[in-house]
Design a protein around this motif. Structure first.
Motif, PDB file in Angstrom:
ATOM      1  N   GLN A  45       0.832  -1.202   0.000  1.00  0.00           N
ATOM      2  CA  GLN A  45       0.000   0.000   0.000  1.00  0.00           C
ATOM      3  C   GLN A  45       0.867   1.253   0.000  1.00  0.00           C
ATOM      4  N   LEU A  46       2.022   1.213   0.687  1.00  0.00           N
ATOM      5  CA  LEU A  46       2.950   2.341   0.649  1.00  0.00           C
ATOM      6  C   LEU A  46       3.438   2.581  -0.773  1.00  0.00           C
ATOM      7  N   ASP A  49       0.727   4.408  -2.508  1.00  0.00           N
ATOM      8  CA  ASP A  49       0.675   5.790  -2.016  1.00  0.00           C
ATOM      9  C   ASP A  49       1.781   6.633  -2.648  1.00  0.00           C
ATOM     10  N   TYR A 115       6.946   4.500   9.053  1.00  0.00           N
ATOM     11  CA  TYR A 115       6.121   5.022   7.962  1.00  0.00           C
ATOM     12  C   TYR A 115       4.648   4.926   8.354  1.00  0.00           C
ATOM     13  N   ALA A 116       3.851   5.806   7.749  1.00  0.00           N
ATOM     14  CA  ALA A 116       2.404   5.808   7.927  1.00  0.00           C
ATOM     15  C   ALA A 116       1.762   5.970   6.559  1.00  0.00           C
ATOM     16  N   LEU A 117       0.750   5.182   6.297  1.00  0.00           N
ATOM     17  CA  LEU A 117       0.061   5.221   5.012  1.00  0.00           C
ATOM     18  C   LEU A 117      -0.866   6.431   4.930  1.00  0.00           C
ATOM     19  N   ALA A 118      -1.291   6.756   3.723  1.00  0.00           N
ATOM     20  CA  ALA A 118      -2.226   7.866   3.534  1.00  0.00           C
ATOM     21  C   ALA A 118      -3.535   7.599   4.262  1.00  0.00           C
ATOM     22  N   SER A 119      -3.970   6.345   4.280  1.00  0.00           N
ATOM     23  CA  SER A 119      -5.213   5.995   4.986  1.00  0.00           C
ATOM     24  C   SER A 119      -5.060   6.176   6.491  1.00  0.00           C
ATOM     25  N   ASP A 120      -3.872   5.902   7.029  1.00  0.00           N
ATOM     26  CA  ASP A 120      -3.625   6.116   8.456  1.00  0.00           C
ATOM     27  C   ASP A 120      -3.722   7.596   8.803  1.00  0.00           C
ATOM     28  N   GLY A 274      -0.348  12.400   3.518  1.00  0.00           N
ATOM     29  CA  GLY A 274       0.427  11.174   3.504  1.00  0.00           C
ATOM     30  C   GLY A 274       0.850  10.763   2.098  1.00  0.00           C
ATOM     31  N   PRO A 275       1.735   9.764   2.011  1.00  0.00           N
ATOM     32  CA  PRO A 275       2.275   8.991   3.133  1.00  0.00           C
ATOM     33  C   PRO A 275       3.337   9.755   3.906  1.00  0.00           C
ATOM     34  N   ARG A 276       3.665   9.225   5.075  1.00  0.00           N
ATOM     35  CA  ARG A 276       4.682   9.826   5.946  1.00  0.00           C
ATOM     36  C   ARG A 276       5.780   8.795   6.182  1.00  0.00           C
TER      37      ARG A 276
END
Length: 316
Positions: A45-46, A49, A115-120, A274-276
């Protein structure tokens, strides 16, 4: 009776010319974002993103197969004018991100600490904002803290600056500046904070109700009001305090939309989409995932390119 044969015309093969910016005249960079080896679900998913972040000059639906090697992507990249590869990989110790210039390098290898996904990011916000036209134009890029390091940080600066089209501040259309990528380098921790924001402008001193009325072109419902002034001054719909912060306001060079006029001041509001990622530069190679090592954070790899023991993935 003899039939007349149609003359045979040899098909003309037209090579794809690299896309050029109509204003700056420079070649528009394009990218491939793909995986090297198997990735777990979150890293897959990253990857998606990152493709969205690199839009519109990237292959959003790039097809990958397990048997594909780096040469396969390179053979396709040439005719399509692709200038950069972003490659995700996962080892037993950590995930990695490689940024490479095609076709001859250099290649920067980053260890992904967090890392953090756009959905997160969207789930953490009370009002997530992602309009459909947000990704029609490339993001701006801002780098901070990279000037205090050595040659490897200067090369990192150049690489990140060149993965997005250059802009001319004198002719840029402000309405196309809707996203920004921010990279901040901490010289003490040697970590890079990678953030992706949307840009929104709001006129200073204009109530929220008036702003929404002008933007939506809809006639407001005044049936329950005694006077039109109640529509403007109703509690909870006044000017937002953060929009009136002098440090966050600018005077626009041209009008942007119906409510942000060059004659008035507007507030710049950033919202993370995101992402981050938190990255650490661990290696710089002269070629495309090969060649002599220009920089090695762990100082365990020889100039011949022997594989170090930190778990970094090897190129295929």
């Amino acid at each position: 009776m003899q039939t007349r044969r149609k003359p045979f015309h040899k098909p003309v093969v037209v090579k794809n010319k690299p896309a050029v910016d109509q204003v700056t005249g420079e070649k528009i960079p394009k990218s491939f974002v793909f995986a090297r080896g198997n990735l777990p679900g979150p890293l897959k998913q990253l990857k998606l993103d990152l493709r969205k972040l690199m839009a519109p000059h990237t292959a959003l639906k790039l097809k990958e197969k397990k048997r594909n090697n780096l040469k396969d992507f390179l053979n396709v990249a040439g005719p399509m004018g692709v200038t950069h590869f972003l490659m995700l990989a996962k080892t037993a110790s950590s995930p990695y991100l490689r940024l490479a210039r095609t076709p001859q390098g250099p290649t920067l290898s980053f260890k992904i600490h967090e890392y953090a996904l756009a959905s997160d990011i969207a789930r953490s916000q009370a009002r997530p904002r992602c309009p459909p036209d947000l990704f029609k134009n490339s993001p701006l890029i801002v780098l901070s803290g990279f000037g205090s390091g050595g040659q490897h940080l200067k090369l990192t600066t150049i690489m990140f600056q060149n993965i997005f089209p250059a802009i001319d501040i004198n002719t840029v259309n402000l309405s196309t500046c809707k996203r920004i990528v921010l990279l901040n380098y901490d010289k003490d921790t040697k970590l890079i904070d990678f953030r992706h924001y949307s840009i929104r402008l709001q006129p200073v001193g204009v109530t929220r109700r008036i702003r929404k009325f002008v933007q939506s072109h809809q006639v407001p419902d005044l049936r329950n009001l005694q006077d039109v002034s109640e529509f403007i001054t109703k509690a909870g719909y006044g000017s937002e305090s953060e929009a009136d912060d002098e440090a966050a306001t600018v005077s626009l060079a041209s009008d942007v939309g119906r409510v942000n006029r060059a004659s008035n001041r507007s507030a710049i509001k950033l919202q993370e989409i995101g992402p981050r990622m938190t990255l650490q530069l661990i290696k710089v190679e002269e070629g495309l995932c090969s060649g002599s090592v220009i920089f090695n954070e762990y100082e365990k790899e020889s100039t011949e390119g022997d594989q170090e023991d930190d778990g970094e993935p090897t190129s295929q």
